[in-house]
Design a protein around this motif. Structure first.
Motif, PDB file in Angstrom:
ATOM      1  N   SER A   1       0.904  -1.174  -0.039  1.00  0.00           N
ATOM      2  CA  SER A   1      -0.041  -0.089   0.001  1.00  0.00           C
ATOM      3  C   SER A   1       0.850   1.223  -0.022  1.00  0.00           C
ATOM      4  CB  SER A   1      -1.064  -0.129   1.283  1.00  0.00           C
ATOM      5  OG  SER A   1      -0.334   0.002   2.365  1.00  0.00           O
ATOM      6  N   HIS A   2       1.883   1.154   0.671  1.00  0.00           N
ATOM      7  CA  HIS A   2       2.883   2.364   0.783  1.00  0.00           C
ATOM      8  C   HIS A   2       3.459   2.663  -0.514  1.00  0.00           C
ATOM      9  CE1 HIS A   2       2.173   2.870   4.844  1.00  0.00           C
ATOM     10  NE2 HIS A   2       3.011   2.048   5.358  1.00  0.00           N
ATOM     11  N   VAL A   3       4.053   1.276  -1.337  1.00  0.00           N
ATOM     12  CA  VAL A   3       4.668   1.725  -2.386  1.00  0.00           C
ATOM     13  C   VAL A   3       3.737   1.954  -3.554  1.00  0.00           C
ATOM     14  CG1 VAL A   3       5.811   0.023  -4.051  1.00  0.00           C
ATOM     15  CG2 VAL A   3       6.508  -0.308  -1.884  1.00  0.00           C
ATOM     16  N   ASP A   4       2.509   1.569  -3.504  1.00  0.00           N
ATOM     17  CA  ASP A   4       1.493   2.250  -4.361  1.00  0.00           C
ATOM     18  C   ASP A   4       1.286   3.487  -4.366  1.00  0.00           C
ATOM     19  OD1 ASP A   4       1.099  -0.369  -5.399  1.00  0.00           O
ATOM     20  OD2 ASP A   4      -0.963  -0.807  -4.267  1.00  0.00           O
ATOM     21  N   ASN A   5       1.188   4.051  -2.975  1.00  0.00           N
ATOM     22  CA  ASN A   5       1.091   5.687  -2.845  1.00  0.00           C
ATOM     23  C   ASN A   5       2.555   6.324  -3.491  1.00  0.00           C
ATOM     24  OD1 ASN A   5      -1.216   5.586  -1.760  1.00  0.00           O
ATOM     25  ND2 ASN A   5      -0.372   5.062   0.223  1.00  0.00           N
ATOM     26  N   LEU A   6       3.299   5.421  -3.370  1.00  0.00           N
ATOM     27  CA  LEU A   6       4.613   6.336  -3.818  1.00  0.00           C
ATOM     28  C   LEU A   6       4.632   6.315  -5.425  1.00  0.00           C
ATOM     29  CD1 LEU A   6       7.473   4.570  -1.492  1.00  0.00           C
ATOM     30  CD2 LEU A   6       6.596   6.852  -1.406  1.00  0.00           C
ATOM     31  N   ILE A   7       4.034   5.272  -6.106  1.00  0.00           N
ATOM     32  CA  ILE A   7       4.228   5.346  -7.349  1.00  0.00           C
ATOM     33  C   ILE A   7       3.298   6.451  -7.846  1.00  0.00           C
ATOM     34  CG2 ILE A   7       3.248   3.858  -9.237  1.00  0.00           C
ATOM     35  CD1 ILE A   7       4.355   1.386  -7.882  1.00  0.00           C
ATOM     36  N   VAL A   8       2.057   6.826  -7.189  1.00  0.00           N
ATOM     37  CA  VAL A   8       1.040   7.560  -7.688  1.00  0.00           C
ATOM     38  C   VAL A   8       1.748   8.841  -7.480  1.00  0.00           C
ATOM     39  CG1 VAL A   8      -0.818   8.657  -7.064  1.00  0.00           C
ATOM     40  CG2 VAL A   8      -1.059   6.229  -6.853  1.00  0.00           C
ATOM     41  N   ILE A   9       2.477   9.131  -6.451  1.00  0.00           N
ATOM     42  CA  ILE A   9       3.104  10.395  -6.271  1.00  0.00           C
ATOM     43  C   ILE A   9       4.236  10.457  -7.285  1.00  0.00           C
ATOM     44  CG2 ILE A   9       4.769  11.848  -4.727  1.00  0.00           C
ATOM     45  CD1 ILE A   9       3.068  10.504  -2.549  1.00  0.00           C
ATOM     46  N   TYR A  10       5.068   9.577  -7.687  1.00  0.00           N
ATOM     47  CA  TYR A  10       6.039   9.836  -8.516  1.00  0.00           C
ATOM     48  C   TYR A  10       5.306   9.887  -9.855  1.00  0.00           C
ATOM     49  CZ  TYR A  10       9.240   8.075 -12.153  1.00  0.00           C
ATOM     50  OH  TYR A  10      10.015   8.026 -13.270  1.00  0.00           O
ATOM     51  N   ASN A  11       4.609   9.196 -10.613  1.00  0.00           N
ATOM     52  CA  ASN A  11       3.885   9.542 -11.600  1.00  0.00           C
ATOM     53  C   ASN A  11       3.290  10.992 -11.929  1.00  0.00           C
ATOM     54  OD1 ASN A  11       4.494   6.980 -13.029  1.00  0.00           O
ATOM     55  ND2 ASN A  11       2.709   6.036 -11.883  1.00  0.00           N
ATOM     56  N   LYS A  12       2.839  11.438 -11.041  1.00  0.00           N
ATOM     57  CA  LYS A  12       2.221  12.800 -10.688  1.00  0.00           C
ATOM     58  C   LYS A  12       3.635  13.849 -11.110  1.00  0.00           C
ATOM     59  CE  LYS A  12      -0.511  16.234  -8.534  1.00  0.00           C
ATOM     60  NZ  LYS A  12      -1.564  16.333  -7.369  1.00  0.00           N
TER      61      LYS A  12
ATOM     62  N   ASN B   1      11.195   7.620 -16.711  1.00  0.00           N
ATOM     63  CA  ASN B   1       9.704   7.162 -17.258  1.00  0.00           C
ATOM     64  C   ASN B   1       8.667   6.688 -16.279  1.00  0.00           C
ATOM     65  OD1 ASN B   1      11.027   6.391 -19.794  1.00  0.00           O
ATOM     66  ND2 ASN B   1      12.170   5.011 -18.700  1.00  0.00           N
ATOM     67  N   PRO B   2       7.441   6.589 -16.642  1.00  0.00           N
ATOM     68  CA  PRO B   2       6.350   6.412 -15.758  1.00  0.00           C
ATOM     69  C   PRO B   2       6.613   4.894 -15.276  1.00  0.00           C
ATOM     70  CG  PRO B   2       5.449   6.167 -18.063  1.00  0.00           C
ATOM     71  CD  PRO B   2       6.901   6.776 -18.024  1.00  0.00           C
ATOM     72  N   ILE B   3       6.032   4.623 -13.835  1.00  0.00           N
ATOM     73  CA  ILE B   3       6.166   3.484 -13.252  1.00  0.00           C
ATOM     74  C   ILE B   3       4.877   2.972 -12.981  1.00  0.00           C
ATOM     75  CG2 ILE B   3       6.773   2.202 -11.166  1.00  0.00           C
ATOM     76  CD1 ILE B   3       9.200   4.067 -10.750  1.00  0.00           C
ATOM     77  N   THR B   4       4.481   1.643 -13.550  1.00  0.00           N
ATOM     78  CA  THR B   4       3.186   1.067 -13.270  1.00  0.00           C
ATOM     79  C   THR B   4       2.967   0.164 -11.915  1.00  0.00           C
ATOM     80  OG1 THR B   4       3.652  -0.609 -14.648  1.00  0.00           O
ATOM     81  CG2 THR B   4       2.560   1.123 -15.720  1.00  0.00           C
ATOM     82  N   SER B   5       4.141  -0.831 -12.044  1.00  0.00           N
ATOM     83  CA  SER B   5       4.123  -1.320 -10.631  1.00  0.00           C
ATOM     84  C   SER B   5       5.605  -1.904 -10.267  1.00  0.00           C
ATOM     85  CB  SER B   5       3.212  -2.677 -10.996  1.00  0.00           C
ATOM     86  OG  SER B   5       3.323  -3.644  -9.974  1.00  0.00           O
TER      87      SER B   5
END
Length: 522
Positions: free
Chosen positions: A386-397, A516-520
């Motif tokens: 869950s933390h990593v998913d949140n980091l990915i959202v912030i990173y992609n933004k 680059n964007p990160i998906t997972s």
């Protein structure tokens, strides 16, 4: 200063594959430590192998009605595969061969010529039905110290060594027939002669040991140490190769000392080895040993004493890092009762990073702990993914909306101070004197949550430079996560398009390509 770290874990018995309980123990912990020291820039050798000559291979083969040597070789390769599937990278994983046998025989013969191995006559139980003397896995009984059921040689419950002949209610494994006593001449190591030297050697490193091991050693060394059998009357194992003992083999726990020496310097082609170069380099080499508590006597008392007895000035372990038993649904893992989860099976359903995260979180460092599949899903989701998913959202933004520079000029003092605090916490978790995968995983969880919260607060206030700080925080995460979650670390490194190798502190001059964007990341 660059150091050489020599790291060992006890060779697993190749009478079956590795289950999750095995993975939670010394093999995983030693891998975490080895990876940490590698990214710190030190030279690291991690050595182990398969314990082909263990009597447990014989008793399992008899139960399965197969050949013990074939069984041992089969499971050597299965164990190696299971370790690989869990990203446990052992440099020298030895399959005993003729070169290994020669090395072991030379080691024992050296001690024999020095006079520290003596011929003595002692009693053994013998099974007429099975046609063998009873020791190690061949005998069942009860511990004289804690009264738990035990096999010969060592009590897994309390860690105390035992004399197979003196086990209460002794019986032969695999037979209900009457056993008889027979006197046998054998070779014995008078370990009591080294008790005072062992005390002097161990005293300075007690404070680095876990409490259970401290207590065991102080108990063992407070009274005379019993002779240790170097040879056993048996045909399965490495022949003693000393005149008069052609019908005896070398005790596997004595075999293990030169065996680990050989494993630490082998290469894939089994070229001639230079053991002295590594094992006598006291100025730069640290020997750190990881082991289950049940093997403590052999590694902390017997093996150092054998090395002392050689008069060869070999290095001795600077640290012993133990673990207790890992339970499955609150009961011991049991292959015979099908109460087991195989390591290779579980990493077919989850990533090895998720398994490594959970066995770190529930690791039996000080006490027995428990593996539960339902707990694994909850813990991994709540504290990792869950933390990593949140980091990915912030990173992609950030990737879409901000111009990221590689120079990272806008790191605030507050950010740098927070990051330094985490570096210090991780370094304490991964250092040999305070090593703890539980502390490591708890610090990693805290860091993931902190980085998410930090980025969100800074974004809301539109603070200058927060995007660069966040990317820099992800660089640090590559380092922080690498010892525990190496595959995750490599995927994050790839996602950030980092061109440089992973080091402990990913400095501002780290080469980064276009983001680059990160998906997972799982």
């Amino acid at each position: 200063m660059k150091k050489n770290y020599l790291i060992t874990a006890p060779p697993p018995t190749p009478n079956g594959d590795l289950h999750v309980g095995h993975i939670s123990g010394p093999y995983f912990a030693a891998d975490v430590f080895a990876r940490y020291q590698t990214v710190r820039g030190h030279d690291v050798v991690y050595a182990s192998g398969s314990d082909q000559n263990q009597t447990y291979v014989v008793t399992t083969a008899e139960r399965l009605k197969t050949n013990p040597k074939e069984l041992g070789i089969k499971y050597h390769y299965k164990i190696r595969e299971s370790l690989d599937k869990c990203s446990i990278n052992i440099n020298g994983f030895l399959l005993p061969d003729d070169q290994h046998a020669d090395l072991v025989q030379q080691f024992i013969f050296k001690l024999y010529k020095l006079g520290v191995i003596k011929e003595k006559e002692k009693e053994y139980w013998y099974s007429e039905e099975l046609g063998r003397y009873l020791f190690e896995a061949y005998i069942n009984g009860f511990c004289n110290n804690c009264y738990a059921e035990t096999k010969g040689g060592i009590c897994e419950s309390c860690g105390h060594p035992n004399d197979s002949f003196n086990l209460p209610l002794a019986s032969a494994t695999g037979s209900k027939s009457t056993i008889v006593s027979k006197k046998v001449k054998g070779l014995y190591f008078e370990i009591e002669n080294y008790r005072e030297a062992l005390k002097r050697y161990l005293e300075p490193i007690y404070q680095t040991m876990r409490p259970h091991l401290q207590k065991l050693l102080k108990d063992l060394l407070s009274k005379p140490l019993a002779d240790f059998p170097i040879s056993y009357p048996s045909s399965y194992g490495i022949p003693v190769n000393i005149h008069g003992y052609e019908d005896q083999v070398i005790n596997v726990w004595a075999e293990m000392v030169p065996g680990l020496m050989g494993a630490s310097v082998i290469d894939k082609d089994r070229n001639p080895v230079d053991i002295d170069k590594l094992w006598k380099n006291k100025s730069t080499t640290k020997l750190v040993q990881f082991l289950g508590f049940d093997n403590s006597y052999f590694f902390t008392v017997l093996h150092p004493a054998l090395l002392m007895a050689c008069n060869e000035d070999y290095i001795l372990p600077s640290n012993f890092i133990t673990n207790e038993f890992y339970l499955l649904d609150n009961f011991k893992f049991s292959t015979s009762q099908n109460h087991v989860i195989w390591a290779r099976d579980i990493v077919e359903t989850i990533t090895n990073d998720e398994l490594r995260f959970f066995v770190s979180y529930t690791n039996p460092e000080l006490f027995q702990s428990n593996f539960n599949a339902s707990d694994l899903k909850v813990v991994v989701k709540n504290y990792l993914t869950s933390h990593v998913d949140n980091l990915i959202v912030i990173y992609n933004k950030i990737y879409k909306e901000y111009d990221i520079t590689q120079a990272f000029p806008d790191l605030s003092e507050a950010f740098k101070q927070n990051l330094e605090w985490f570096y210090e916490e991780f370094e304490q978790a991964y250092h040999e004197d305070s090593f703890s995968v539980k502390k490591g995983v708890n610090t990693l969880t805290l860091y993931l949550q902190w980085l998410v919260d930090y980025a969100r607060v800074k974004e809301e206030t539109q603070e200058v430079g927060f995007a660069n700080e966040f990317i820099y925080g992800l660089l640090a995460l590559v380092s922080f996560s690498h010892p525990l979650l190496p595959d995750f670390s490599y995927r994050l490194k790839s996602g950030l398009n980092i061109q440089s190798p992973i080091v402990w502190k990913m400095h501002a001059d780290t080469k980064i390509g276009d983001l680059n964007p990160i998906t997972s990341l799982f």
